[in-house]
Motif scaffolding. Structure first.
Motif, short mmCIF file in Angstrom:
data_model
loop_
_atom_site.label_atom_id
_atom_site.label_comp_id
_atom_site.label_asym_id
_atom_site.label_seq_id
_atom_site.Cartn_x
_atom_site.Cartn_y
_atom_site.Cartn_z
N VAL A 10 1.21 -1.26 -0.36
CA VAL A 10 0.20 -0.04 0.21
C VAL A 10 0.81 1.50 -0.27
CG1 VAL A 10 -2.21 -0.77 1.27
CG2 VAL A 10 -0.37 -0.04 2.33
N SER A 11 2.02 1.68 0.77
CA SER A 11 3.13 2.24 0.32
C SER A 11 3.28 2.40 -1.34
CB SER A 11 4.34 2.21 1.03
OG SER A 11 5.39 0.70 0.15
N ASP A 12 3.28 1.94 -1.88
CA ASP A 12 2.91 2.34 -3.33
C ASP A 12 2.49 3.09 -3.83
OD1 ASP A 12 5.69 0.97 -3.41
OD2 ASP A 12 4.68 -1.00 -4.29
N LEU A 13 0.80 3.34 -2.91
CA LEU A 13 -0.71 4.07 -3.65
C LEU A 13 -0.41 5.21 -2.66
CD1 LEU A 13 -0.94 0.93 -4.39
CD2 LEU A 13 -2.92 1.61 -4.28
N CYS A 14 0.85 4.90 -1.90
CA CYS A 14 1.08 6.81 -1.18
C CYS A 14 1.62 8.20 -0.87
CB CYS A 14 0.68 6.74 0.11
SG CYS A 14 -0.18 5.42 0.99
N LEU A 15 1.95 7.20 -2.55
CA LEU A 15 3.44 7.68 -2.55
C LEU A 15 3.22 9.16 -2.64
CD1 LEU A 15 5.50 5.51 -5.28
CD2 LEU A 15 5.95 6.47 -3.10
N GLY A 16 3.42 10.95 -2.34
CA GLY A 16 3.31 12.00 -2.83
C GLY A 16 2.15 12.37 -2.06
N HIS A 110 -6.15 1.50 11.08
CA HIS A 110 -5.25 2.03 10.13
C HIS A 110 -4.08 0.82 9.60
CE1 HIS A 110 -3.40 4.95 13.40
NE2 HIS A 110 -5.31 4.84 13.85
N LEU A 111 -3.70 0.17 8.73
CA LEU A 111 -2.94 -0.27 7.54
C LEU A 111 -1.15 0.00 7.76
CD1 LEU A 111 -3.35 -2.66 6.65
CD2 LEU A 111 -3.69 -1.53 4.83
N GLU A 112 -0.36 -1.04 7.56
CA GLU A 112 1.04 -0.53 7.85
C GLU A 112 1.86 -0.22 6.63
OE1 GLU A 112 2.92 0.16 9.90
OE2 GLU A 112 1.33 0.01 11.34
N PRO A 113 2.39 0.45 6.08
CA PRO A 113 3.00 0.85 5.28
C PRO A 113 2.62 -0.44 4.20
CG PRO A 113 4.37 1.02 6.14
CD PRO A 113 3.44 1.13 7.11
N ASN A 114 3.78 -1.98 4.79
CA ASN A 114 4.30 -2.94 3.75
C ASN A 114 2.98 -3.82 3.93
OD1 ASN A 114 4.31 -3.48 6.45
ND2 ASN A 114 5.42 -4.59 6.87
N ALA A 115 2.09 -3.27 4.05
CA ALA A 115 0.94 -4.62 3.85
C ALA A 115 0.16 -4.34 2.33
CB ALA A 115 -0.48 -3.98 4.55
N GLN A 129 -13.94 3.41 5.46
CA GLN A 129 -13.71 3.95 4.37
C GLN A 129 -12.74 4.59 3.97
OE1 GLN A 129 -16.27 7.37 5.67
NE2 GLN A 129 -18.60 6.74 5.59
N ASN A 130 -11.84 4.67 5.04
CA ASN A 130 -10.15 5.45 5.06
C ASN A 130 -9.46 4.66 5.25
OD1 ASN A 130 -12.33 7.65 4.73
ND2 ASN A 130 -9.96 8.69 4.19
N LEU A 131 -8.47 4.25 4.53
CA LEU A 131 -7.24 3.96 5.58
C LEU A 131 -5.87 4.08 6.01
CD1 LEU A 131 -7.29 0.73 3.47
CD2 LEU A 131 -7.98 0.68 5.34
N VAL A 132 -5.53 4.62 6.88
CA VAL A 132 -4.50 5.61 7.64
C VAL A 132 -3.20 4.59 7.71
CG1 VAL A 132 -3.72 6.35 9.61
CG2 VAL A 132 -6.29 6.06 9.62
N VAL A 133 -2.66 4.81 6.71
CA VAL A 133 -0.89 4.48 6.05
C VAL A 133 -0.06 5.02 6.70
CG1 VAL A 133 0.08 3.84 4.96
CG2 VAL A 133 -2.12 3.27 4.84
N PRO A 134 0.95 4.63 7.71
CA PRO A 134 1.75 6.21 7.94
C PRO A 134 2.76 6.08 6.60
CG PRO A 134 2.30 3.60 9.58
CD PRO A 134 1.38 3.68 8.35
#
Length: 392
Positions: A10-16, A110-115, A129-134
């Motif tokens: 999921v960290s790949d989807l959080c870039l930027g 909450h979801l870890e970035p390596n999920a 609805q929303n996932l909270v990712v570090p």
């Protein structure tokens, strides 16, 4: 490529993505309203911790600092629409922000970035609805992200971002070739048209009757359909639009019909006759403080009540340029357009349509405009999740 998709983190989807604007659960409704006006994000994350009141503590327990929900302008508007709050809006704004949080568990997770991407999809299908990712390496982002003066973006010494249904659907669309031929199938054949959970109201009913529907649509990430007496879709009251309004629309909801309220929030400039009508009805109900709020927020001039918004369906779906169905000659033709498709529309076409209009749902209608149901991002995700299962 399928293996790569299944292994995607999921960290790949959080870039930027920007860091979340946050609010402590100890804040008031008024403080939430003030923060929403300053924020560039329509949603504020609400956290169980308070870094300012706990500044003297050397370290906070990680379990004490979690995002427990989110609030937006729609939550504030619906709260102020309650009769007791219209009578005393000043007292209502002093209530704790927790009164705005929906009593529905699991809306924010909450979801870890390596999920994995699959984990994210599964959480959304469970109701998130929303996932909270570090966000990785907050220190390296320190110079890039301006810190709001009254809102900390750091929790547990980390910054977080939202991962939304739209983010995941947009990513799946970018990989759409992996799912062929499913994306070319019709909504009807995929059985993803929700015909049972439609939130709808007749245009001549009081707009106040839509309040519980608006709250429910916010949870379901859909909208409230406004229909005529024959069940034909003529517009909608959308949380997306209400999120761009100020709190003065609470008075309009309390006094107007659903059809008139659509005209009130349409195109950013409520008609002067509706402004006068709202004021007259507030005076008739002895809601002087609500009238003062209306005048204070809109400055009598209606130009600031809502920002401009419009949408239209693609020509593929057989609609005119405005995206409206004809046959309504009164003020209703000025009502906010609803994004629509047909039961025989393809999945990929509807995905593109929803993403282009920045909505997480599309109304499904017959050729004559009769409302059939609604298709949502979560319904689309179920189809892709089943396809992904077959790839494992």
């Amino acid at each position: 490529m399928a293996v790569s998709l299944l292994a995607r983190e999921v960290s790949d989807l959080c870039l930027g993505k920007p860091a979340l604007w946050s609010l402590s659960v100890s804040a008031t409704v008024g403080e939430a309203l003030s923060a929403l006006r300053r924020s560039s994000d329509p949603y504020l994350s609400v956290w169980s911790c308070d870094h300012y009141r706990n500044a003297s503590r050397s370290k906070l327990d990680v379990n004490e600092c979690r995002c427990i929900g989110k609030v937006c302008m729609v939550d504030v508007i619906c709260f102020l629409c309650k009769e007791e709050n219209l009578k005393n809006p000043g007292r209502a704004l002093g209530e704790p922000v927790s009164v705005l949080l929906p009593k529905v568990p699991g809306l924010v997770r909450h979801l870890e970035p390596n999920a994995s991407l699959l984990e994210a999809i599964d959480l959304i299908l469970e109701g998130a609805q929303n996932l909270v990712v570090p966000i990785h390496s907050p220190l390296s982002r320190k110079k890039l992200i301006p810190k709001p003066s009254s809102n900390s973006t750091l929790h547990n010494n980390r910054e977080y971002c939202w991962l939304t249904q739209e983010d995941i659907i947009r990513y799946l669309l970018n990989c759409i070739g992996l799912f062929c031929p499913i994306p070319n199938h019709t909504l009807e054949s995929l059985n993803i048209i929700d015909t049972k959970s439609i939130l709808a109201l007749c245009y001549d009913e009081p707009a106040s009757a839509a309040l519980p529907l608006i709250s429910e649509s916010l949870v379901k990430q859909t909208s409230v359909a406004i229909v005529d007496k024959d069940g034909k879709l003529i517009g909608e009251i959308s949380p997306y639009i209400l999120n761009s309004c100020d709190v003065s629309v609470a008075a309009a909801i309390a006094t107007l019909s659903a059809g008139d309220f659509m005209a009130y929030i349409d195109c950013g400039d409520p008609p002067e006759d509706l402004i006068r009508l709202v004021k007259e009805r507030l005076e008739e109900r002895n809601l002087g403080e609500a009238l003062e709020l209306l005048e204070e927020e809109s400055g009598i001039s209606p130009s600031s009540s809502c920002s401009s918004y419009s949408s239209s369906s693609d020509e593929e779906f057989g609609l005119g340029r405005s995206g409206r169905f004809g046959g309504h000659s009164s003020r209703l033709v000025r009502s906010t357009d609803a994004t629509v498709c047909f039961p025989w529309s393809s999945l990929v076409a509807v995905m593109i349509q929803a993403l282009s209009h920045r909505v997480s749902y599309v109304w499904v209608v017959e050729e004559d405009g009769t409302l059939v149901g609604v298709v949502t991002f979560s319904g689309m995700m179920k189809v892709f999740r089943e396809r992904l299962k077959s790839m494992i």
